[in-house]
Design an enzyme around this catalytic site. Structure first.
Site, PDB file in Angstrom:
ATOM      1  N   GLU A 128      45.474  47.403   5.209  1.00  0.00           N
ATOM      2  CA  GLU A 128      44.903  48.614   5.772  1.00  0.00           C
ATOM      3  C   GLU A 128      44.712  48.348   7.268  1.00  0.00           C
ATOM      4  OE1 GLU A 128      41.130  49.886   4.153  1.00  0.00           O
ATOM      5  OE2 GLU A 128      41.039  51.544   5.597  1.00  0.00           O
TER       6      GLU A 128
ATOM      7  N   ARG B 218      41.265  35.372  -4.179  1.00  0.00           N
ATOM      8  CA  ARG B 218      41.317  35.453  -2.725  1.00  0.00           C
ATOM      9  C   ARG B 218      40.906  34.114  -2.124  1.00  0.00           C
ATOM     10  NH1 ARG B 218      39.436  40.164  -0.964  1.00  0.00           N
ATOM     11  NH2 ARG B 218      38.781  39.496   1.089  1.00  0.00           N
TER      12      ARG B 218
ATOM     13  N   LYS C 133      37.059  41.743   7.020  1.00  0.00           N
ATOM     14  CA  LYS C 133      37.280  42.489   8.256  1.00  0.00           C
ATOM     15  C   LYS C 133      36.004  43.177   8.730  1.00  0.00           C
ATOM     16  CE  LYS C 133      41.065  44.379   6.612  1.00  0.00           C
ATOM     17  NZ  LYS C 133      42.258  45.215   6.405  1.00  0.00           N
TER      18      LYS C 133
HETATM   19  P1  ATP Z   1      38.880  42.325   3.946  1.00  0.00           P
HETATM   20  O1  ATP Z   1      38.167  42.028   2.675  1.00  0.00           O
HETATM   21  O2  ATP Z   1      38.963  41.179   4.903  1.00  0.00           O
HETATM   22  O3  ATP Z   1      38.409  43.560   4.607  1.00  0.00           O
HETATM   23  P2  ATP Z   1      40.968  43.699   2.662  1.00  0.00           P
HETATM   24  O4  ATP Z   1      41.282  43.225   1.317  1.00  0.00           O
HETATM   25  O5  ATP Z   1      40.162  44.942   2.771  1.00  0.00           O
HETATM   26  O6  ATP Z   1      40.378  42.532   3.517  1.00  0.00           O
HETATM   27  P3  ATP Z   1      43.545  44.702   3.207  1.00  0.00           P
HETATM   28  O7  ATP Z   1      44.091  45.136   4.492  1.00  0.00           O
HETATM   29  O8  ATP Z   1      43.301  45.704   2.161  1.00  0.00           O
HETATM   30  O9  ATP Z   1      42.229  43.911   3.532  1.00  0.00           O
HETATM   31  O10 ATP Z   1      44.387  43.492   2.607  1.00  0.00           O
HETATM   32  C1  ATP Z   1      45.777  43.435   2.548  1.00  0.00           C
HETATM   33  C2  ATP Z   1      46.162  42.446   1.484  1.00  0.00           C
HETATM   34  O11 ATP Z   1      45.636  41.163   1.799  1.00  0.00           O
HETATM   35  C3  ATP Z   1      45.602  42.836   0.137  1.00  0.00           C
HETATM   36  O12 ATP Z   1      46.620  42.715  -0.820  1.00  0.00           O
HETATM   37  C4  ATP Z   1      44.510  41.847  -0.103  1.00  0.00           C
HETATM   38  O13 ATP Z   1      44.381  41.585  -1.470  1.00  0.00           O
HETATM   39  C5  ATP Z   1      44.972  40.622   0.675  1.00  0.00           C
HETATM   40  N1  ATP Z   1      43.832  39.820   1.095  1.00  0.00           N
HETATM   41  C6  ATP Z   1      42.769  40.219   1.828  1.00  0.00           C
HETATM   42  N2  ATP Z   1      41.876  39.231   1.972  1.00  0.00           N
HETATM   43  C7  ATP Z   1      42.389  38.152   1.333  1.00  0.00           C
HETATM   44  C8  ATP Z   1      41.938  36.806   1.110  1.00  0.00           C
HETATM   45  N3  ATP Z   1      40.779  36.363   1.596  1.00  0.00           N
HETATM   46  N4  ATP Z   1      42.739  35.982   0.399  1.00  0.00           N
HETATM   47  C9  ATP Z   1      43.909  36.407  -0.075  1.00  0.00           C
HETATM   48  N5  ATP Z   1      44.388  37.651   0.082  1.00  0.00           N
HETATM   49  C10 ATP Z   1      43.639  38.527   0.776  1.00  0.00           C
HETATM   50 MG    MG Z   2      41.094  46.394   1.306  1.00  0.00          MG
END
Ligand code: ATP
Ligand code: MG
Length: 572
Positions: free
Chosen positions: A44, A270, A280
């Site tokens: 995102e 994760r 984020k």
């Molecule tokens: P955050 O929790 O940091 O806001 P998010 O999951 O909201 O991250 P996205 O932009 O939705 O961020 O993530 C894109 C991809 O990265 C998703 O498939 C998510 O599962 C993966 N991802 C995000 N954080 C991690 C992590 N700490 N370890 C592994 N994969 C991750």
């Molecule tokens: Mg997300």
């Protein structure tokens, strides 16, 4: 005669490493459930990518490459309030920097808004979605809890015609934000809360970075995500564990819509790292509240931060491989990341001389106007890296820590009357110590042995220490920025503490008064070198020929190897 079934390969390509996801992909290919694998990385664009995302990128692009398939980069841009073009651009830069290429497969969930709208209409027509006039708060309270069933909305039994009319008018902009939503009509008593009539569309009169003001209703992540995968023909939709409970809902949408393909979702743990926060939302607060200097502050776990810090992409990829893929959440020690980065740098980083805390040395028997060019190896680990010339003269800088007037028991470096090697140059002996009024040592007088040129003695005489050095007349002044973990606590915010109270105020130290060898002016931004005996350093993006600035990427001390020896490298 061969049937087509027997012509299928009986084994999938063997990837370099294996884990439960790679086993699933391999089995699907062998069984012929898919002809080729298609994965995607779906960020995102509401912030910069962090090292947790790097794990997901390495996994999705890695699996696609190992099995001869492809990986899409798809922006999940369904929330215009938090998304910006700056983030879209930085994400592409970061994925490329990590070493991956989506070729022509760059997509946006917003490209599918029209299709998603049509599918929402399809569900309304089949009595599987309705427009709800409850407020967001009421929807929340009606949803129930893990132990209590939800309550049906009074608007749940609207006719399909009424819903179609209202949904069209939502799209046309007739209603204010928050006044109505479109919900899937599933089961308010389901044990899985995601099934309790989840929101599919909300009204948001907001400018979208890509679709501008075309839309004032936006699909929820839950409604957009699986259908975007289906449109793109994703075979293996890999995401983190928090979406496991959403999977039945994604499957429900797929079963109830005329989608062109049926993607399956698989969840993995994760990445969490000690002394680090990978969220984020929190990273945005660190930036906005001024705890760091920006998204690319070298202490940030963002890819732009660690790049600026001097971590090389191959070190990050090695780290992702070391961490592996698990089904259960765990916390990896930051020392493991640092170990992988040191390992990568040790192979490739050029060696240079720098002196962080200088002490003047005058070689009394070296002619005043003479300058010798000393050949120094660029990388003792790699002969092909060659040598460079470093000027040597009568007045030098050495590291203040490399001298002790009254040497401690195990201190073998320079001391009065003692001989040491100046790396690749000469043996020198300290003959006198000059002090200021306050008794502080400000200069050492030494003599050198002209027969030890290159740093070895013809008579086989041994010295116990080899020091780095710089010619005082040639050295360039540089600002050096030393970094430590942003959070002092291994588990920031644990034990009920405020996360922000765990920030380490000493995580950044600016050193002025340091010097580097002349050739350090040619080190390019993006290149990390080893200042011998001190650590890995890279020019900061603030650096200029007139004012050199180096970041310390890491010291040379590998604490992970030690932790591992103690058997503590597993998750905490
Ligand atoms: P955050 O929790 O940091 O806001 P998010 O999951 O909201 O991250 P996205 O932009 O939705 O961020 O993530 C894109 C991809 O990265 C998703 O498939 C998510 O599962 C993966 N991802 C995000 N954080 C991690 C992590 N700490 N370890 C592994 N994969 C991750
Ligand atoms: Mg997300």
């Amino acid at each position: 005669m061969l049937s087509s079934a027997t012509m299928k390969p009986d084994s999938a390509p063997t990837p370099e490493r294996s884990d439960f996801l790679r086993e699933i992909v391999a089995a699907d290919l062998v069984a012929g459930r898919h002809d080729s694998v298609v994965t995607r990385f779906p960020p995102e664009p509401n912030g910069y990518l962090h090292i947790g995302h790097a794990k997901s990128i390495c996994l999705n692009f890695g699996i696609a490459a190992e099995f001869g398939g492809r990986c899409h980069l798809r922006f999940d841009d369904t929330n215009p309030c938090k998304e910006e073009q700056e983030y879209i651009d930085s994400i592409q830069t970061d994925v490329r920097w990590l070493g991956f290429d989506w070729a022509e497969h760059l997509y946006y969930a917003s490209d599918y808004f029209e299709q998603l709208y049509e599918w929402a209409v399809h569900l309304i027509k089949n009595g599987k979605a309705y427009v709800d006039d409850l407020s967001a708060d009421d929807i929340r309270t009606h949803r129930g809890t893990l132990t209590e069933p939800g309550i049906e909305s009074p608007w749940r039994e609207r006719t399909a015609d009424e819903n179609l009319d209202l949904f069209a008018r939502m799209r046309a902009g007739e209603f204010p934000n928050g006044s109505r939503v479109l919900r899937a009509k599933i089961d308010m008593t389901s044990g899985n809360i995601n099934f309790r009539d989840p929101v599919m569309y909300r009204i948001l009169h907001a400018e979208h970075p890509r679709t501008g003001s075309t839309w004032c209703i936006y699909p929820s992540y839950d409604f957009a995500h699986g259908q975007s995968d289906a449109i793109e023909g994703i075979t293996h939709s890999i995401c983190t564990l928090e979406f496991q409970d959403h999977r039945p809902l994604y499957d429900w949408f797929i079963e109830n819509l005329p989608v062109p393909s049926t993607p399956h979702q698989y969840e993995f743990a994760r990445l969490n790292i000690t002394h680090t926060v990978l969220s984020k939302r929190v990273l945005l607060r660190l930036v906005n509240e001024g705890h760091v200097h920006g998204w690319d502050d070298p202490r940030m776990p963002t890819l732009s931060g660690i790049r600026r810090r001097g971590f090389p992409a191959d070190g990050i990829r090695d780290f992702a491989a070391m961490v592996g893929v698990a089904r259960a959440d765990s916390v990896v020690e930051i020392e493991m990341l640092e170990h992988a980065v040191r390992d990568a740098l040790n192979r490739t980083a050029l060696r240079r001389f720098g002196v962080l805390n200088p002490l003047k040395v005058v070689i009394d028997n070296f002619p005043e106007d003479r300058v010798e060019q000393v050949e120094v190896p660029n990388n003792p680990e790699d002969e092909s890296a060659g040598t460079r010339a470093v000027p040597f003269a009568r007045e030098l800088w050495i590291e203040r820590d490399d001298f002790m007037e009254e040497p401690a028991a195990k201190f073998f470096r320079l001391a009065p009357g003692r001989e040491v090697r100046l790396r690749s140059a000469y043996f020198v002996t300290c003959t006198d110590v000059v002090k200021d009024d306050r008794g502080e040592v400000i200069e050492l007088r030494c003599t050198y042995d002209p027969d030890t040129r290159g740093g070895s003695s013809p008579d086989g005489r041994k010295v116990k220490a080899t020091l780095h050095w710089l010619s005082a007349g040639h050295a360039l002044p540089a600002e050096i920025r030393l970094y430590d973990h942003l959070f002092a606590s291994a588990h920031p915010g644990s034990g009920g503490r405020d996360l922000f109270d765990d920030l380490d105020p000493a995580s950044e130290t600016i050193l002025t008064g340091a010097f580097v060898e002349p050739s350090a002016a040619d080190i390019e931004i993006g290149q990390t070198v080893q200042f011998e005996r001190l650590g890995y350093f890279c020019p900061d993006s603030d650096s200029s020929p007139a004012a050199l600035v180096f970041n310390r990427t890491l010291t040379l001390k590998d604490t992970w190897a030690k932790l591992q020896a103690q058997g503590r490298h597993d998750s905490l």
